[in-house]
Design a protein around this motif. Sequence first.
Motif, PDB file in Angstrom:
ATOM      1  N   VAL A 108      13.623  -3.646  -1.910  1.00  0.00           N
ATOM      2  CA  VAL A 108      12.861  -2.589  -1.258  1.00  0.00           C
ATOM      3  C   VAL A 108      11.967  -1.981  -2.334  1.00  0.00           C
ATOM      4  N   TYR A 109      10.699  -1.921  -2.046  1.00  0.00           N
ATOM      5  CA  TYR A 109       9.710  -1.427  -2.997  1.00  0.00           C
ATOM      6  C   TYR A 109       9.300  -0.009  -2.600  1.00  0.00           C
ATOM      7  N   TYR A 110       9.246   0.846  -3.613  1.00  0.00           N
ATOM      8  CA  TYR A 110       8.934   2.256  -3.406  1.00  0.00           C
ATOM      9  C   TYR A 110       7.773   2.680  -4.291  1.00  0.00           C
ATOM     10  N   CYS A 111       6.979   3.609  -3.791  1.00  0.00           N
ATOM     11  CA  CYS A 111       6.019   4.286  -4.649  1.00  0.00           C
ATOM     12  C   CYS A 111       6.464   5.729  -4.812  1.00  0.00           C
TER      13      CYS A 111
ATOM     14  N   PRO B  34      19.605  -5.119  -3.472  1.00  0.00           N
ATOM     15  CA  PRO B  34      21.000  -4.797  -3.133  1.00  0.00           C
ATOM     16  C   PRO B  34      21.928  -4.989  -4.322  1.00  0.00           C
ATOM     17  N   GLY B  35      22.729  -3.993  -4.602  1.00  0.00           N
ATOM     18  CA  GLY B  35      23.695  -4.097  -5.685  1.00  0.00           C
ATOM     19  C   GLY B  35      23.127  -3.923  -7.078  1.00  0.00           C
ATOM     20  N   LYS B  36      21.832  -3.620  -7.159  1.00  0.00           N
ATOM     21  CA  LYS B  36      21.203  -3.455  -8.467  1.00  0.00           C
ATOM     22  C   LYS B  36      20.634  -2.052  -8.612  1.00  0.00           C
ATOM     23  N   GLU B  37      20.413  -1.658  -9.845  1.00  0.00           N
ATOM     24  CA  GLU B  37      19.800  -0.368 -10.105  1.00  0.00           C
ATOM     25  C   GLU B  37      18.306  -0.410  -9.780  1.00  0.00           C
ATOM     26  N   ARG B  38      17.781   0.766  -9.496  1.00  0.00           N
ATOM     27  CA  ARG B  38      16.342   0.865  -9.274  1.00  0.00           C
ATOM     28  C   ARG B  38      15.605   0.481 -10.555  1.00  0.00           C
ATOM     29  N   GLU B  39      14.516  -0.243 -10.381  1.00  0.00           N
ATOM     30  CA  GLU B  39      13.763  -0.782 -11.513  1.00  0.00           C
ATOM     31  C   GLU B  39      12.313  -0.312 -11.420  1.00  0.00           C
ATOM     32  N   GLY B  40      11.819   0.280 -12.488  1.00  0.00           N
ATOM     33  CA  GLY B  40      10.421   0.677 -12.525  1.00  0.00           C
ATOM     34  C   GLY B  40       9.547  -0.525 -12.814  1.00  0.00           C
ATOM     35  N   LEU B  41       8.438  -0.644 -12.098  1.00  0.00           N
ATOM     36  CA  LEU B  41       7.545  -1.800 -12.248  1.00  0.00           C
ATOM     37  C   LEU B  41       6.287  -1.460 -13.020  1.00  0.00           C
ATOM     38  N   GLY B  42       5.701  -0.325 -12.732  1.00  0.00           N
ATOM     39  CA  GLY B  42       4.477   0.053 -13.396  1.00  0.00           C
ATOM     40  C   GLY B  42       3.917   1.318 -12.792  1.00  0.00           C
ATOM     41  N   CYS B  43       2.846   1.805 -13.401  1.00  0.00           N
ATOM     42  CA  CYS B  43       2.259   3.045 -12.908  1.00  0.00           C
ATOM     43  C   CYS B  43       0.758   3.054 -13.182  1.00  0.00           C
TER      44      CYS B  43
ATOM     45  N   SER C 253      -0.208  10.939 -10.924  1.00  0.00           N
ATOM     46  CA  SER C 253       0.061   9.591 -11.394  1.00  0.00           C
ATOM     47  C   SER C 253       1.055   8.963 -10.420  1.00  0.00           C
ATOM     48  N   THR C 254       0.897   7.684 -10.180  1.00  0.00           N
ATOM     49  CA  THR C 254       1.717   7.015  -9.171  1.00  0.00           C
ATOM     50  C   THR C 254       2.392   5.797  -9.771  1.00  0.00           C
ATOM     51  N   ALA C 255       3.655   5.655  -9.495  1.00  0.00           N
ATOM     52  CA  ALA C 255       4.424   4.524 -10.007  1.00  0.00           C
ATOM     53  C   ALA C 255       5.030   3.737  -8.868  1.00  0.00           C
ATOM     54  N   TRP C 256       5.326   2.488  -9.137  1.00  0.00           N
ATOM     55  CA  TRP C 256       6.024   1.603  -8.197  1.00  0.00           C
ATOM     56  C   TRP C 256       7.379   1.238  -8.776  1.00  0.00           C
ATOM     57  N   PHE C 257       8.366   1.220  -7.890  1.00  0.00           N
ATOM     58  CA  PHE C 257       9.727   0.850  -8.233  1.00  0.00           C
ATOM     59  C   PHE C 257      10.233  -0.151  -7.211  1.00  0.00           C
ATOM     60  N   ARG C 258      11.338  -0.782  -7.523  1.00  0.00           N
ATOM     61  CA  ARG C 258      12.011  -1.604  -6.528  1.00  0.00           C
ATOM     62  C   ARG C 258      13.510  -1.510  -6.755  1.00  0.00           C
TER      63      ARG C 258
ATOM     64  N   SER D  14       0.831  -1.193   0.000  1.00  0.00           N
ATOM     65  CA  SER D  14       0.000   0.000   0.000  1.00  0.00           C
ATOM     66  C   SER D  14       0.870   1.249   0.000  1.00  0.00           C
ATOM     67  N   CYS D  15       0.359   2.271  -0.655  1.00  0.00           N
ATOM     68  CA  CYS D  15       1.037   3.566  -0.706  1.00  0.00           C
ATOM     69  C   CYS D  15      -0.013   4.623  -0.379  1.00  0.00           C
TER      70      CYS D  15
END
Length: 129
Positions: free
Chosen positions: A93-96, A41-50, A33-38, A21-22
């Motif tokens: 780690v998941y971010y909105c 460790p050791g990886k670049e941030r990845e966009g998942l969807g919006c 508009s809202t997007a989710w990323f994750r 939840s966000c």
Amino acid sequence: QVQLVESGGGLVQPGGSLRLSCAVVGDTLEYYSTAWFRQAPGKEREGLGCISSPDGTTAYRDSVEGRFTISRDNVTKTVYLQMNNLEPEDPAVYYCATFPVCGSNGDTFYYTSSPYDAWGQGTQVTVSS
């Protein structure tokens, strides 16, 4: 300025599901508009969807489409990320985050940034048996 508060992360077995939840604090959800990323460790941030505003159209990166679903509740000012059939490569780690505009862009999605973008603090998702 809008603030975002994420929740719902935790430990889940492979093949399991989680709903993140966000919560949007301080403004009306329909403005953003809202997007989710994750980020693992050791990886670049990845966009998942919006999910775009005001029409609620969703767009996803190909690798998660069909497993992940973004929705929102304008009354409670909350955006959700439903994750099904979680796999060993999903822990992160998941971010909105909120942006003025987002939409489909081939096998992923795009978003436009502004000085008013907001990011949540992140919530940890762990997939392990």
